[in-house]
Design a protein around this motif. Structure first.
Motif, mmCIF file in Angstrom:
data_model
loop_
_atom_site.group_PDB
_atom_site.id
_atom_site.type_symbol
_atom_site.label_atom_id
_atom_site.label_comp_id
_atom_site.label_asym_id
_atom_site.label_seq_id
_atom_site.Cartn_x
_atom_site.Cartn_y
_atom_site.Cartn_z
ATOM 1 N N ASN A 232 0.884 -1.173 0.000
ATOM 2 C CA ASN A 232 0.000 0.000 0.000
ATOM 3 C C ASN A 232 0.916 1.216 0.000
ATOM 4 O O ASN A 232 1.455 1.592 1.037
ATOM 5 C CB ASN A 232 -0.893 -0.015 1.248
ATOM 6 C CG ASN A 232 -1.726 1.257 1.367
ATOM 7 O OD1 ASN A 232 -1.793 2.056 0.427
ATOM 8 N ND2 ASN A 232 -2.364 1.441 2.508
ATOM 9 N N GLY B 131 2.056 3.141 10.748
ATOM 10 C CA GLY B 131 2.931 4.305 10.646
ATOM 11 C C GLY B 131 3.562 4.690 11.978
ATOM 12 O O GLY B 131 4.122 5.787 12.113
ATOM 13 N N ILE C 149 1.230 -4.060 3.220
ATOM 14 C CA ILE C 149 2.488 -3.452 3.664
ATOM 15 C C ILE C 149 2.515 -1.958 3.356
ATOM 16 O O ILE C 149 2.368 -1.571 2.187
ATOM 17 C CB ILE C 149 3.695 -4.122 2.940
ATOM 18 C CG1 ILE C 149 3.541 -5.656 2.880
ATOM 19 C CG2 ILE C 149 5.001 -3.713 3.595
ATOM 20 C CD1 ILE C 149 3.415 -6.342 4.219
ATOM 21 N N GLY C 150 2.743 -1.159 4.378
ATOM 22 C CA GLY C 150 2.821 0.289 4.183
ATOM 23 C C GLY C 150 4.236 0.702 3.806
ATOM 24 O O GLY C 150 4.725 0.400 2.712
#
Ligand code: 3PY
Length: 249
Positions: A9, A173, A232-233
């Protein structure tokens, strides 16, 4: 046996140049990915570029959000048919950032899920609790409410066409990751809740973990019985990190 899925992502990051380099790097390392299906969810404006670079690569791609409406006077929105026009297979719906910053309700997210599914896209439904909710001990009821909105709209069978991503908001985050045990507990709860209505759908449902997943914690998380990959960021913006997770899955 559920095939793991690792989906990046990218959120609102990147440029034409940086995504081109990123995709070149990912494609170059795909030979080491033995088991997982791999996809990237890009900012909508870059989807044509992503399509051009990923066509025929075996890597899927998708959007990060979509309108629940088919077309019309919805300035700034993107329809499922538009994602399909650019070869998308996936779309994320109900990411916590959309719920928090854009006021998306469970009902709207369920309508987006239904629209994606009707268009032949695979919706990735994000669910997860905030830190406050975890501390109040209501994690399960929050996740159940978010999941039930989709089930109530279209029936449990709708989950056979999608993917669920459990993303604890407090791990997004922040660099904090749920421990494999904390994540498994919620993943197990989700599968059990679906199984109460349809055991076959529950058995086939891929439930991804999202929230600061990195190469060094991916293996331990994905080893848990109900964790079927990751959304997955930050780590999806670096080819080596993203590939590290894909190979661990
Ligand atoms: C994260 O890992 O930060 C995400 O929000 C993935 O969707």
């Amino acid at each position: 046996m559920r095939q793991p899925l690792v989906a990046g992502n990218w959120k609102m990051n990147g440029s034409l140049e940086s995504i081109s380099l990123l995709l070149q790097g990912i494609k170059a390392g795909m030979g080491d990915v033995k088991r997982a299906a791999v996809a990237v969810c890009a900012p909508a404006i870059y989807l044509p570029a992503v399509q051009q670079q990923l066509q025929g690569s075996g890597i899927g791609w998708g959007g990060q959000d979509v309108s629940a409406e088919a077309s019309g006077a919805y300035t700034g929105e993107i329809a499922t048919s538009m994602l399909k026009d650019f070869g998308c297979q996936y779309v994320i719906v109900g990411h916590s950032e959309r719920r928090a910053y854009h006021g998306e309700t469970d009902e709207l997210v369920a309508r987006k899920y239904a629209a994606a599914r009707a268009a032949g896209l695979i919706p990735i439904l994000c669910v997860g609790e905030t830190l406050d909710e975890r501390e109040q001990g209501v994690t399960e009821s929050v996740v159940a409410r978010q999941l039930d909105a989709v089930i109530q709209l279209e029936g449990v069978g709708a989950l056979a066409d999608g993917v669920v991503a459990y993303e604890p908001v407090w791990a997004i985050g922040t660099g904090k990751t749920a421990t494999p045990e904390q994540a498994q507990e919620v993943h197990g709860f989700i599968r059990q809740r679906v199984a109460e209505q349809d055991a076959t759908v529950a058995e086939g449902l891929r439930i991804l973990y999202g929230g600061s997943m990195k190469p060094d914690n991916a293996q331990e998380l994905i080893a848990k019985p109900d964790i079927d990959g990751g959304l997955i960021g930050g780590a999806s913006l670096n080819a080596a990190d993203f590939l590290g997770i894909c190979t661990a899955a």
